[in-house]
Motif scaffolding. Structure first.
Motif, PDB file in Angstrom:
ATOM      1  N   TYR B 217       0.850  -1.197   0.000  1.00  0.00           N
ATOM      2  CA  TYR B 217       0.000   0.000   0.000  1.00  0.00           C
ATOM      3  C   TYR B 217       0.877   1.235   0.000  1.00  0.00           C
ATOM      4  CZ  TYR B 217      -3.324  -3.488   1.516  1.00  0.00           C
ATOM      5  OH  TYR B 217      -4.101  -4.609   1.597  1.00  0.00           O
ATOM      6  N   THR B 218       0.419   2.268  -0.699  1.00  0.00           N
ATOM      7  CA  THR B 218       1.163   3.519  -0.686  1.00  0.00           C
ATOM      8  C   THR B 218       0.804   4.290   0.583  1.00  0.00           C
ATOM      9  OG1 THR B 218      -0.611   4.648  -1.832  1.00  0.00           O
ATOM     10  CG2 THR B 218       1.109   3.635  -3.170  1.00  0.00           C
ATOM     11  N   ASP B 220      -0.780   6.939   1.002  1.00  0.00           N
ATOM     12  CA  ASP B 220      -2.149   7.446   1.110  1.00  0.00           C
ATOM     13  C   ASP B 220      -3.171   6.337   0.967  1.00  0.00           C
ATOM     14  OD1 ASP B 220      -2.262   8.892  -2.257  1.00  0.00           O
ATOM     15  OD2 ASP B 220      -1.384   7.067  -1.437  1.00  0.00           O
ATOM     16  N   GLY B 221      -2.772   5.104   1.256  1.00  0.00           N
ATOM     17  CA  GLY B 221      -3.744   4.024   1.345  1.00  0.00           C
ATOM     18  C   GLY B 221      -4.223   3.460   0.031  1.00  0.00           C
ATOM     19  N   LYS B 222      -3.488   3.690  -1.056  1.00  0.00           N
ATOM     20  CA  LYS B 222      -3.880   3.077  -2.321  1.00  0.00           C
ATOM     21  C   LYS B 222      -3.045   1.817  -2.538  1.00  0.00           C
ATOM     22  CE  LYS B 222      -6.709   6.236  -4.027  1.00  0.00           C
ATOM     23  NZ  LYS B 222      -7.207   6.447  -2.667  1.00  0.00           N
ATOM     24  N   PRO B 223      -3.530   0.897  -3.367  1.00  0.00           N
ATOM     25  CA  PRO B 223      -2.725  -0.303  -3.568  1.00  0.00           C
ATOM     26  C   PRO B 223      -1.436   0.015  -4.307  1.00  0.00           C
ATOM     27  CG  PRO B 223      -4.810  -0.435  -4.774  1.00  0.00           C
ATOM     28  CD  PRO B 223      -4.793   0.879  -4.109  1.00  0.00           C
ATOM     29  N   ASP B 226      -0.188  -3.560  -9.243  1.00  0.00           N
ATOM     30  CA  ASP B 226      -1.041  -3.379 -10.416  1.00  0.00           C
ATOM     31  C   ASP B 226      -1.246  -4.738 -11.089  1.00  0.00           C
ATOM     32  OD1 ASP B 226       1.625  -1.999 -12.497  1.00  0.00           O
ATOM     33  OD2 ASP B 226       1.408  -3.877 -11.408  1.00  0.00           O
ATOM     34  N   ASN B 425      -9.408  -2.777  -5.069  1.00  0.00           N
ATOM     35  CA  ASN B 425      -9.752  -1.355  -5.188  1.00  0.00           C
ATOM     36  C   ASN B 425     -11.130  -1.077  -4.642  1.00  0.00           C
ATOM     37  OD1 ASN B 425      -7.634   0.237  -6.265  1.00  0.00           O
ATOM     38  ND2 ASN B 425      -7.771  -0.959  -8.140  1.00  0.00           N
ATOM     39  N   SER B 426     -12.087  -1.983  -4.929  1.00  0.00           N
ATOM     40  CA  SER B 426     -13.441  -1.698  -4.434  1.00  0.00           C
ATOM     41  C   SER B 426     -13.502  -1.824  -2.922  1.00  0.00           C
ATOM     42  CB  SER B 426     -14.459  -2.607  -5.125  1.00  0.00           C
ATOM     43  OG  SER B 426     -14.493  -3.859  -4.509  1.00  0.00           O
ATOM     44  N   LEU B 428     -11.018  -1.045  -0.874  1.00  0.00           N
ATOM     45  CA  LEU B 428     -10.406   0.162  -0.324  1.00  0.00           C
ATOM     46  C   LEU B 428     -11.302   1.376  -0.534  1.00  0.00           C
ATOM     47  CD1 LEU B 428      -6.696  -0.360  -1.396  1.00  0.00           C
ATOM     48  CD2 LEU B 428      -7.635  -0.444   0.897  1.00  0.00           C
ATOM     49  N   ASP B 429     -12.033   1.408  -1.666  1.00  0.00           N
ATOM     50  CA  ASP B 429     -12.901   2.555  -1.912  1.00  0.00           C
ATOM     51  C   ASP B 429     -14.055   2.585  -0.949  1.00  0.00           C
ATOM     52  OD1 ASP B 429     -12.530   2.434  -5.532  1.00  0.00           O
ATOM     53  OD2 ASP B 429     -11.427   3.514  -3.975  1.00  0.00           O
TER      54      ASP B 429
END
Lengths: 310, 431
Positions: B217-218, B220-223, B226, B425-426, B428-429
């Motif tokens: 995870y980055t 800012d909480g994004k994966p 890829d 992604n869904s 985390l969103d």
């Protein structure tokens, strides 16, 4: 003497009209412990859960009202809802008829009046007492693992069985077998129902030349339909609510690949592992509605196939 | 039918007698003014024994304080803690994990500990990184109970018996894969391989991604992964499965991410990926001698895949009535040499250098191995990543499930990779 007492009693009661008698009051007083428990532990939480189903509640902060968003998501955007519903339906579809069939078959055998009937009855009933427990589920997991007892038994015949509980094609079947193994309690009820069928019906039909299969199909089964109906409804409701075996055998994962993800297990995961108690409450109420629909449908259809004895 | 005739006096008399008997049997603490501290932790029986011993040491040294300990296994711990917190009934001293501390702290469930710092919590010699790992948004919410890292634990004795070589710490992923096949061939046992199918094991993916300069995870909480990376990842394990170098999917599915259900404990592989402080727990379950080494390296020029992390922390509930005493208990755990000797390195290597030096001579061989491992890798590891975002736990299970789909032939690696990234992604969103 008694008639006079009765007459005066009735007159007294008429005089007092609808005032609460002391016996009614003490009746309620005796009920109070149960009432407190019912309201505090059952009715209250049910109502709170209805409220929570319209909120976003992560257990650590206060619930936040979001209206019907949870229900909308269930209806439109949740693939796991559909897959867990499918797993649960499959389970109900296979486990309930098989269980009832076994229960009826064994009850009919026991009804022939064999020696040691109480012993057999107790032995067959035992699994349904223990069956939903954690201990049995753990035992089941061991039995059906790759090198568990079942495969060791099959190996005696040269059959190399798969790892039943960790193979998505078979994992659900182990749970069906576990449920069917607990046929003891519907069996007892079938036994009682069979006992009520008058023997002379069988004798009369035997004189008329009816064979055993005819007797079963035309006498036993029609007269048993009330019992079948009762067992079917109760067992279906229980099967929809099944949780412990799936939880223990899959160790809370619903695996492999969600093949044992029962609806109740999905609900539990959402509530406690994913901190989405509001959504889980909505899932719970959807289940209530589904079970209610099933039961209503059963009662409506009962008119056509259940013959009551009056 | 005879009726019991009692008048009011008799009822009062018997009632009073019954109450008196009940009180006499009550524990002393009902009447005494003891400070009761509730402590909650997860772990094995090994950890429970040690923790209870330390609690008794503390009670002996501090009259009037009693510590009630409760423990559960990891999967059951978090639901119970969440429920108790929701019911305003959280324990005073809570064992916290790096993954959850952000969620609990941000929602006000934990007490900031900065005020206790120099006076009650004497942890200055931890060093800044070991203290800051317990900080959320600048405030301190958890005290580091010990450092650990991921590791490969392997069965040295069995490898010797079957004549296979011991793995080296700097082998690459493919070298480990080749070794696994050799072990399977050398072993006379059916269903035994060198390594497990780690395609669904998050720490392995984490290490592998970091070696490529990415991360799970980055900040800012994004994966950080890829579709291309995941295709390579799932493809790697798919190939090993085809070569029969690792356990097939239905054997690997028996692993439910606990020491008792690990491939090592079930006798299917010679090595597993686990946390370094769990060496004790694994050795208890194994009759043969175990050793520990690093996770596969990324080959020459790769970035370090592993990092030192707080294995667990102690926090205090925001609603605790005995916060100061609880802080004193925590301080006892992380600074007292007597406590340190009992706890050893079972919760990780102590962050306090003085405690480490005091405890090191008393460690048994196994604990010594854990301490040496941390010392060995300290110069080979990267920085601690930020705490994982909400939903990371769900993604952990998602990885296992998707890998199982590839394993059971229900999806090709490329499709599985796309499915994994989309679903992650869904999750985390959703937030």
């Amino acid at each position: 003497m008694t008639i006079a007492v009765q007459a005066s009693g009735r007159a007294e009661r008429a005089k007092r009209g609808r005032r609460v008698t002391s016996s009614t009051l003490s009746g309620y007083l005796f009920l109070t412990p149960w009432l407190i428990g019912f309201i505090g532990l059952t009715a209250g939480p049910i109502l709170v859960s209805l409220y929570l189903s319209f909120t976003d509640f992560d257990l650590l902060q206060d619930p936040r009202w979001i209206g019907a968003a949870n229900y909308v998501r269930i209806a439109t955007a949740d693939p796991k809802f559909l897959s867990s519903m499918k797993v649960t339906f499959l389970f109900v579809l296979f486990a309930v008829p098989l269980k009832l069939a076994f229960a009826l078959a064994v009850a009919m055998v026991l009804n022939k009046g064999i020696a040691g009937l109480p012993v057999y009855r107790a032995l067959f009933y035992l699994p349904s007492l223990l069956g939903a427990s954690v201990a049995i589920a753990v035992l089941w997991r061991q039995l059906f693992a790759g090198n568990g007892l079942v495969n060791q038994f099959l190996a005696l015949f040269g059959i190399h069985g798969p790892s039943w509980i960790s193979n998505p094609d078979y994992a659900l079947s182990t749970l069906v077998v576990l449920s069917v193994w607990q046929f003891g309690s519907p069996m007892i009820i079938f036994l009682a129902g069979l006992r009520q069928i008058p023997r002379d019906l069988y004798e009369a039909s035997a004189i008329d030349g009816a064979k055993r299969w005819h007797q079963f199909w035309r006498i036993t089964l029609p007269l048993l339909t009330p019992v079948v109906f009762f067992n079917a409804v109760i067992q279906t409701i229980e099967a929809f609510k099944a949780f412990t075996p799936a939880f223990i055998i899959s160790e809370g994962t619903g695996g492999p690949i969600d093949s044992t993800l029962f609806y109740t297990l999905y609900l539990y995961q959402e509530a406690f592992s994913n901190f989405r108690m509001g959504y889980a409450s909505a899932l719970a109420w959807v289940l209530v509605v589904i079970i209610a629909l099933f039961t209503a449908f059963s009662f409506l259809s009962a008119r056509y196939w259940v013959h009551y004895d009056d | 039918m005879a009726t019991l005739r009692m008048n009011r006096r008799q009822i009062l008399g018997w009632g009073g007698a019954a109450a008196g008997i009940a009180l006499a049997g009550a524990p002393r603490s009902l009447l005494a003014q003891d400070t009761r501290i509730r402590m909650f932790w997860w772990g094995s029986k090994e950890r429970a024994d040690r923790t209870n011993q330390v609690n008794k040491l503390y009670e002996a040294a501090h009259q009037g304080v009693s510590i009630n300990g409760e423990t559960l296994g990891w999967p059951d711990y978090w639901p119970r803690l969440a429920t108790q917190t929701a019911g305003r009934n959280a324990p005073d001293v809570i064992q916290m994990d790096y993954r959850y501390i952000v969620e609990y702290a941000r929602r006000g469930a934990l007490l900031p500990l900065d005020d206790f710092m120099p006076s009650v919590l004497k942890i200055e010699d931890f060093g800044k990184p070991a203290i800051d790992c317990g900080r959320v948004e600048g405030k301190l919410y958890g005290i580091n109970l010990g450092n650990n890292s991921t590791a490969k634990v392997y069965d040295a004795e069995t490898l010797q018996q079957i004549g296979a070589e011991e793995p080296k710490w700097d082998w690459s992923w493919s070298q480990w894969g080749d070794w696994s096949l050799k072990v399977a061939q050398a072993s006379k046992r059916d269903g035994f391989w060198g390594i497990e199918d780690a395609g669904g094991i998050e720490p392995a993916l984490d290490c592998w991604l970091r070696q490529k300069g990415k991360a799970l995870y980055t900040a800012d909480g994004k994966p950080g992964f890829d579709v291309a990376a995941m295709t390579e990842w799932f493809g790697f394990w798919h190939e090993l499965r085809q070569k029969k170098a690792i356990p097939p999917a239905d054997v690997q599915a028996l692993d439910k991410q606990s020491p008792e259900t690990s491939m090592l404990a079930l006798g299917h592989t010679a090595s597993i990926i686990t946390n370094s402080n769990q060496l004790v727990a694994h050795q208890v379950l194994s009759k043969t001698k175990l050793k520990m080494t690093m996770q596969p390296s990324g080959g020459p020029g790769a970035k370090p895949g592993q990092y030192l992390k707080p294995s667990m922390l102690f926090s205090i509930s925001a609603r605790s009535q005995v916060a100061e005493e609880a802080a004193r208990v925590i301080n006892f755990y992380v600074t007292d040499p007597g406590a340190g000797k009992v706890l050893g390195v079972e919760r990780g290597v102590p962050a306090s250098k003085t405690l480490r030096d005091a405890v090191a001579p008393t460690l048994d061989e196994l604990s010594r191995a854990m301490l040496d491992y941390i010392s060995f890798i300290t110069d080979k590891v990267g920085d601690l990543p930020p705490s994982p975002p909400k939903g990371a736990g769900e993604i952990n299970f998602l990885l296992k499930r998707v890998n199982e789909q590839v394993g059971f032939g229900q999806a090709a690696p490329a499709d599985a990779a796309k499915q994994f990234v989309d679903e992650a992604n869904s999750i985390l969103d959703r937030g």
